[in-house]
Every structure is written in C-alpha cells, then in structure tokens.
Design a protein around this motif. Structure first.
Motif, PDB file in Angstrom:
ATOM      1  N   SER A  69       0.827  -1.211   0.000  1.00  0.00           N
ATOM      2  CA  SER A  69       0.000   0.000   0.000  1.00  0.00           C
ATOM      3  C   SER A  69       0.860   1.260   0.000  1.00  0.00           C
ATOM      4  O   SER A  69       0.380   2.334  -0.314  1.00  0.00           O
ATOM      5  N   LYS A  70       2.129   1.127   0.311  1.00  0.00           N
ATOM      6  CA  LYS A  70       3.038   2.276   0.321  1.00  0.00           C
ATOM      7  C   LYS A  70       3.822   2.401  -0.989  1.00  0.00           C
ATOM      8  O   LYS A  70       4.544   3.356  -1.190  1.00  0.00           O
ATOM      9  N   ILE A  71       3.703   1.426  -1.894  1.00  0.00           N
ATOM     10  CA  ILE A  71       4.420   1.472  -3.165  1.00  0.00           C
ATOM     11  C   ILE A  71       3.614   2.318  -4.147  1.00  0.00           C
ATOM     12  O   ILE A  71       2.460   2.011  -4.428  1.00  0.00           O
ATOM     13  N   PRO A  72       4.215   3.392  -4.692  1.00  0.00           N
ATOM     14  CA  PRO A  72       3.481   4.214  -5.649  1.00  0.00           C
ATOM     15  C   PRO A  72       3.121   3.410  -6.897  1.00  0.00           C
ATOM     16  O   PRO A  72       3.900   2.592  -7.372  1.00  0.00           O
ATOM     17  N   CYS A  73       1.941   3.621  -7.416  1.00  0.00           N
ATOM     18  CA  CYS A  73       1.439   3.042  -8.673  1.00  0.00           C
ATOM     19  C   CYS A  73       1.048   1.575  -8.557  1.00  0.00           C
ATOM     20  O   CYS A  73       0.529   1.012  -9.516  1.00  0.00           O
ATOM     21  N   PHE A  74       1.265   0.905  -7.439  1.00  0.00           N
ATOM     22  CA  PHE A  74       0.964  -0.516  -7.344  1.00  0.00           C
ATOM     23  C   PHE A  74      -0.531  -0.765  -7.444  1.00  0.00           C
ATOM     24  O   PHE A  74      -0.976  -1.618  -8.212  1.00  0.00           O
ATOM     25  N   ARG A  75      -1.307  -0.026  -6.685  1.00  0.00           N
ATOM     26  CA  ARG A  75      -2.751  -0.260  -6.636  1.00  0.00           C
ATOM     27  C   ARG A  75      -3.392  -0.069  -8.002  1.00  0.00           C
ATOM     28  O   ARG A  75      -4.137  -0.928  -8.479  1.00  0.00           O
ATOM     29  N   ASN A  76      -3.117   1.054  -8.653  1.00  0.00           N
ATOM     30  CA  ASN A  76      -3.747   1.331  -9.944  1.00  0.00           C
ATOM     31  C   ASN A  76      -3.325   0.340 -11.015  1.00  0.00           C
ATOM     32  O   ASN A  76      -4.154  -0.120 -11.797  1.00  0.00           O
ATOM     33  N   SER A  77      -2.032   0.017 -11.068  1.00  0.00           N
ATOM     34  CA  SER A  77      -1.593  -0.918 -12.103  1.00  0.00           C
ATOM     35  C   SER A  77      -2.193  -2.301 -11.882  1.00  0.00           C
ATOM     36  O   SER A  77      -2.579  -2.979 -12.842  1.00  0.00           O
ATOM     37  N   TYR A  78      -2.313  -2.714 -10.651  1.00  0.00           N
ATOM     38  CA  TYR A  78      -2.906  -4.019 -10.348  1.00  0.00           C
ATOM     39  C   TYR A  78      -4.394  -4.039 -10.700  1.00  0.00           C
ATOM     40  O   TYR A  78      -4.875  -4.972 -11.329  1.00  0.00           O
ATOM     41  N   LEU A  79      -5.118  -2.992 -10.319  1.00  0.00           N
ATOM     42  CA  LEU A  79      -6.552  -2.941 -10.609  1.00  0.00           C
ATOM     43  C   LEU A  79      -6.833  -2.844 -12.106  1.00  0.00           C
ATOM     44  O   LEU A  79      -7.722  -3.530 -12.630  1.00  0.00           O
ATOM     45  N   TYR A  80      -6.084  -2.005 -12.814  1.00  0.00           N
ATOM     46  CA  TYR A  80      -6.275  -1.903 -14.263  1.00  0.00           C
ATOM     47  C   TYR A  80      -5.904  -3.204 -14.954  1.00  0.00           C
ATOM     48  O   TYR A  80      -6.524  -3.592 -15.939  1.00  0.00           O
ATOM     49  N   GLY A  81      -4.880  -3.889 -14.455  1.00  0.00           N
ATOM     50  CA  GLY A  81      -4.494  -5.174 -15.021  1.00  0.00           C
ATOM     51  C   GLY A  81      -5.577  -6.221 -14.838  1.00  0.00           C
ATOM     52  O   GLY A  81      -5.882  -6.983 -15.762  1.00  0.00           O
ATOM     53  N   ILE A  82      -6.163  -6.270 -13.640  1.00  0.00           N
ATOM     54  CA  ILE A  82      -7.242  -7.229 -13.379  1.00  0.00           C
ATOM     55  C   ILE A  82      -8.440  -6.936 -14.282  1.00  0.00           C
ATOM     56  O   ILE A  82      -8.978  -7.841 -14.932  1.00  0.00           O
ATOM     57  N   LEU A  83      -8.855  -5.693 -14.314  1.00  0.00           N
ATOM     58  CA  LEU A  83     -10.017  -5.327 -15.130  1.00  0.00           C
ATOM     59  C   LEU A  83      -9.752  -5.584 -16.617  1.00  0.00           C
ATOM     60  O   LEU A  83     -10.594  -6.174 -17.309  1.00  0.00           O
ATOM     61  N   GLY A  84      -8.591  -5.177 -17.095  1.00  0.00           N
ATOM     62  CA  GLY A  84      -8.266  -5.373 -18.498  1.00  0.00           C
ATOM     63  C   GLY A  84      -8.166  -6.848 -18.862  1.00  0.00           C
ATOM     64  O   GLY A  84      -8.654  -7.278 -19.906  1.00  0.00           O
ATOM     65  N   GLY A  85      -7.535  -7.641 -17.994  1.00  0.00           N
ATOM     66  CA  GLY A  85      -7.421  -9.071 -18.249  1.00  0.00           C
ATOM     67  C   GLY A  85      -8.770  -9.752 -18.273  1.00  0.00           C
ATOM     68  O   GLY A  85      -9.030 -10.624 -19.110  1.00  0.00           O
ATOM     69  N   PHE A  86      -9.638  -9.349 -17.364  1.00  0.00           N
ATOM     70  CA  PHE A  86     -10.978  -9.925 -17.324  1.00  0.00           C
ATOM     71  C   PHE A  86     -11.763  -9.589 -18.586  1.00  0.00           C
ATOM     72  O   PHE A  86     -12.377 -10.455 -19.213  1.00  0.00           O
ATOM     73  N   VAL A  87     -11.727  -8.323 -18.974  1.00  0.00           N
ATOM     74  CA  VAL A  87     -12.480  -7.884 -20.151  1.00  0.00           C
ATOM     75  C   VAL A  87     -11.949  -8.556 -21.417  1.00  0.00           C
ATOM     76  O   VAL A  87     -12.733  -9.049 -22.245  1.00  0.00           O
ATOM     77  N   VAL A  88     -10.627  -8.618 -21.562  1.00  0.00           N
ATOM     78  CA  VAL A  88     -10.055  -9.245 -22.753  1.00  0.00           C
ATOM     79  C   VAL A  88     -10.357 -10.738 -22.765  1.00  0.00           C
ATOM     80  O   VAL A  88     -10.716 -11.308 -23.804  1.00  0.00           O
ATOM     81  N   GLY A  89     -10.234 -11.397 -21.608  1.00  0.00           N
ATOM     82  CA  GLY A  89     -10.524 -12.827 -21.536  1.00  0.00           C
ATOM     83  C   GLY A  89     -11.972 -13.150 -21.849  1.00  0.00           C
ATOM     84  O   GLY A  89     -12.267 -14.068 -22.622  1.00  0.00           O
ATOM     85  N   VAL A  90     -12.888 -12.397 -21.272  1.00  0.00           N
ATOM     86  CA  VAL A  90     -14.314 -12.614 -21.545  1.00  0.00           C
ATOM     87  C   VAL A  90     -14.640 -12.276 -23.000  1.00  0.00           C
ATOM     88  O   VAL A  90     -15.397 -12.996 -23.658  1.00  0.00           O
ATOM     89  N   GLY A  91     -14.058 -11.196 -23.507  1.00  0.00           N
ATOM     90  CA  GLY A  91     -14.289 -10.830 -24.900  1.00  0.00           C
ATOM     91  C   GLY A  91     -13.788 -11.908 -25.852  1.00  0.00           C
ATOM     92  O   GLY A  91     -14.458 -12.259 -26.822  1.00  0.00           O
ATOM     93  N   HIS A  92     -12.622 -12.453 -25.556  1.00  0.00           N
ATOM     94  CA  HIS A  92     -12.081 -13.531 -26.394  1.00  0.00           C
ATOM     95  C   HIS A  92     -12.978 -14.762 -26.310  1.00  0.00           C
ATOM     96  O   HIS A  92     -13.223 -15.433 -27.322  1.00  0.00           O
TER      97      HIS A  92
END
Length: 99
Positions: free
Chosen positions: A21-44
């Motif tokens: 929680s103290k690492i800059p950019c960790f939260r956003n990159s992880y959340l965007y990665g999860i959302l993007g992976g889910f959307v791409v996987g479901v779309g595929h």
C-alpha cells in the motif's frame, strides 16, 4: 461511530517484506491489469468459445497491462519527483539569497 478507513486499523499487506500500500502506482496498475485481463478474456471467450485459450489470453493481457501501466506510471512519478526536487532546491536557494 468508527470511520471506515482508519490508520490505527490499517493492516499492511506485505509482499517480499514490503507494504504494497506504500508502493506508488501498485494499486492502480494491479486494478487496471485485473479489469483489463478480465475484459479481454471474456471478450475472447465470447468470440471463440474456447475456454482454455480465453483464460490464457486473459491472464497474458493481465500481465501485459499491469506491466505497461506500472512502467508508464513509475516513469511519470519519477519525472514529477525530479521536478519537485528542482523546485524545492530553487526555493531554498532564493530564501538563502543564493541565485
């Protein structure tokens, strides 16, 4: 009434000895990665109906999106920190009379 987010109740989530929680950019990159992976996987999956391949595509896109977003965010963070340090040094120089 207790607040929802309190510093006293914060339990750090440790990975490799660091509180993420103290690492800059960790939260956003992880959340965007999860959302993007889910959307791409479901779309595929919607287009191909191949479960295993869609899972692989979704996980691969999670890794790619997280890594790319992390790199861009950290570069921007580092650039902003450098500019702030330059401004702080400039302000300190003006206060001490050195120009």
């Amino acid at each position: 009434m207790a607040s929802i987010s309190s510093d006293e109740e914060h339990k750090p989530f440790m990975v490799l000895g660091k509180d993420v929680s103290k690492i800059p950019c960790f939260r956003n990159s992880y959340l965007y990665g999860i959302l993007g992976g889910f959307v791409v996987g479901v779309g595929h999956f919607m287009f191909t109906s191949k479960t295993l391949k869609s899972t692989h595509v979704g996980f691969g896109s999670f890794i790619a999106i997280s890594t790319i977003y992390w790199s861009v965010c950290r570069y921007s963070y580092h650039d902003t920190e450098d500019k702030m340090n330059e401004l702080q040094n400039l302000i300190k120089g003006k206060k001490s009379g050195i120009e």
